[in-house]
Scaffold this motif. Sequence first.
Motif, mmCIF file in Angstrom:
data_model
loop_
_atom_site.group_PDB
_atom_site.id
_atom_site.type_symbol
_atom_site.label_atom_id
_atom_site.label_comp_id
_atom_site.label_asym_id
_atom_site.label_seq_id
_atom_site.Cartn_x
_atom_site.Cartn_y
_atom_site.Cartn_z
ATOM 1 N N VAL A 40 11.356 -1.652 -3.486
ATOM 2 C CA VAL A 40 10.070 -2.263 -3.134
ATOM 3 C C VAL A 40 9.404 -2.842 -4.370
ATOM 4 N N ALA A 41 9.286 -2.042 -5.417
ATOM 5 C CA ALA A 41 8.583 -2.489 -6.625
ATOM 6 C C ALA A 41 9.342 -3.609 -7.327
ATOM 7 N N GLY A 42 10.644 -3.648 -7.161
ATOM 8 C CA GLY A 42 11.439 -4.699 -7.787
ATOM 9 C C GLY A 42 11.073 -6.089 -7.305
ATOM 10 N N THR A 43 10.428 -6.177 -6.159
ATOM 11 C CA THR A 43 10.037 -7.475 -5.602
ATOM 12 C C THR A 43 8.624 -7.890 -5.988
ATOM 13 N N LEU A 44 7.883 -7.004 -6.664
ATOM 14 C CA LEU A 44 6.456 -7.248 -6.911
ATOM 15 C C LEU A 44 6.206 -8.045 -8.186
ATOM 16 N N SER A 45 5.242 -8.939 -8.099
ATOM 17 C CA SER A 45 4.759 -9.644 -9.290
ATOM 18 C C SER A 45 3.711 -8.773 -9.972
ATOM 19 N N ASP A 46 3.348 -9.135 -11.179
ATOM 20 C CA ASP A 46 2.272 -8.410 -11.875
ATOM 21 C C ASP A 46 0.977 -8.468 -11.066
ATOM 22 N N ALA A 47 0.698 -9.626 -10.457
ATOM 23 C CA ALA A 47 -0.530 -9.772 -9.664
ATOM 24 C C ALA A 47 -0.506 -8.848 -8.445
ATOM 25 N N GLU A 48 0.649 -8.734 -7.784
ATOM 26 C CA GLU A 48 0.747 -7.842 -6.625
ATOM 27 C C GLU A 48 0.607 -6.382 -7.045
ATOM 28 N N ILE A 49 1.187 -6.024 -8.174
ATOM 29 C CA ILE A 49 1.025 -4.655 -8.682
ATOM 30 C C ILE A 49 -0.442 -4.372 -8.948
ATOM 31 N N GLY A 50 -1.139 -5.310 -9.585
ATOM 32 C CA GLY A 50 -2.560 -5.134 -9.851
ATOM 33 C C GLY A 50 -3.372 -4.989 -8.576
ATOM 34 N N ALA A 51 -3.055 -5.803 -7.563
ATOM 35 C CA ALA A 51 -3.788 -5.745 -6.296
ATOM 36 C C ALA A 51 -3.528 -4.427 -5.573
ATOM 37 N N LEU A 52 -2.276 -4.005 -5.515
ATOM 38 C CA LEU A 52 -1.954 -2.728 -4.869
ATOM 39 C C LEU A 52 -2.624 -1.556 -5.583
ATOM 40 N N ALA A 53 -2.552 -1.553 -6.891
ATOM 41 C CA ALA A 53 -3.156 -0.464 -7.662
ATOM 42 C C ALA A 53 -4.657 -0.398 -7.418
ATOM 43 N N HIS A 54 -5.288 -1.555 -7.387
ATOM 44 C CA HIS A 54 -6.737 -1.600 -7.162
ATOM 45 C C HIS A 54 -7.071 -1.093 -5.756
ATOM 46 N N TYR A 55 -6.374 -1.598 -4.767
ATOM 47 C CA TYR A 55 -6.621 -1.201 -3.388
ATOM 48 C C TYR A 55 -6.482 0.307 -3.203
ATOM 49 N N LEU A 56 -5.379 0.857 -3.687
ATOM 50 C CA LEU A 56 -5.134 2.301 -3.515
ATOM 51 C C LEU A 56 -6.156 3.148 -4.260
ATOM 52 N N ALA A 57 -6.607 2.673 -5.416
ATOM 53 C CA ALA A 57 -7.567 3.430 -6.220
ATOM 54 C C ALA A 57 -8.954 3.488 -5.601
ATOM 55 N N VAL A 58 -9.324 2.456 -4.841
ATOM 56 C CA VAL A 58 -10.693 2.400 -4.290
ATOM 57 C C VAL A 58 -10.766 2.758 -2.812
ATOM 58 N N LEU A 59 -9.658 3.248 -2.253
ATOM 59 C CA LEU A 59 -9.701 3.623 -0.834
ATOM 60 C C LEU A 59 -10.840 4.608 -0.579
ATOM 61 N N PRO A 60 -11.548 4.408 0.518
ATOM 62 C CA PRO A 60 -12.645 5.354 0.841
ATOM 63 C C PRO A 60 -12.112 6.705 1.280
#
Length: 179
Positions: A159-179
Amino acid sequence: MILALLQPARAADPPEVAQPCLACHGGTLAEGAPPVAGHSNNYIQLQLVFFRSGRRQNEIMQGMAAGLSDNDIRALGRYFSSLPVPDTPPPPDAQPDLTRAGEGAAARLRCAACHGDAYQGVQAAPRIARLPEAYIAKALGDYRATRRPSSGGAAMTEVAGTLSDAEIGALAHYLAVLP
């Protein structure tokens, strides 16, 4: 006897082998150290075995795990999995567009299939909701670069092998701020 059954379950007292772990993974986290309380016993044990064998690279954790026996690893897994998930509020979301991009990526990649609908982890798949953003981004980057082994087959490296730096940043941000 009945009163004991009505009392809420409480975490076991930490085994002696957990004392050094609590310095970084206890109530106050050391910089870069994720919370391990509330992760599954299976996940914690796998990660400690990976560190001990050198399959997962981290100088500090490899040194800490090097002297652990199998019984120590089992005791640490039981102890940390018995602790409640930290009840800390998510950081403020100052980047809602990035959050939406991360939410879309998580849905497209089907992250919930392994990590659960609320991203609280299932068996060997860790809890990823509300972990520190920098930690999630580093983990995804390590999976992408095959520096970190997947717990279940090669799912995360694929899964991670397909991710760009921007997608990694977006996923990390989303998961970190989940309510």
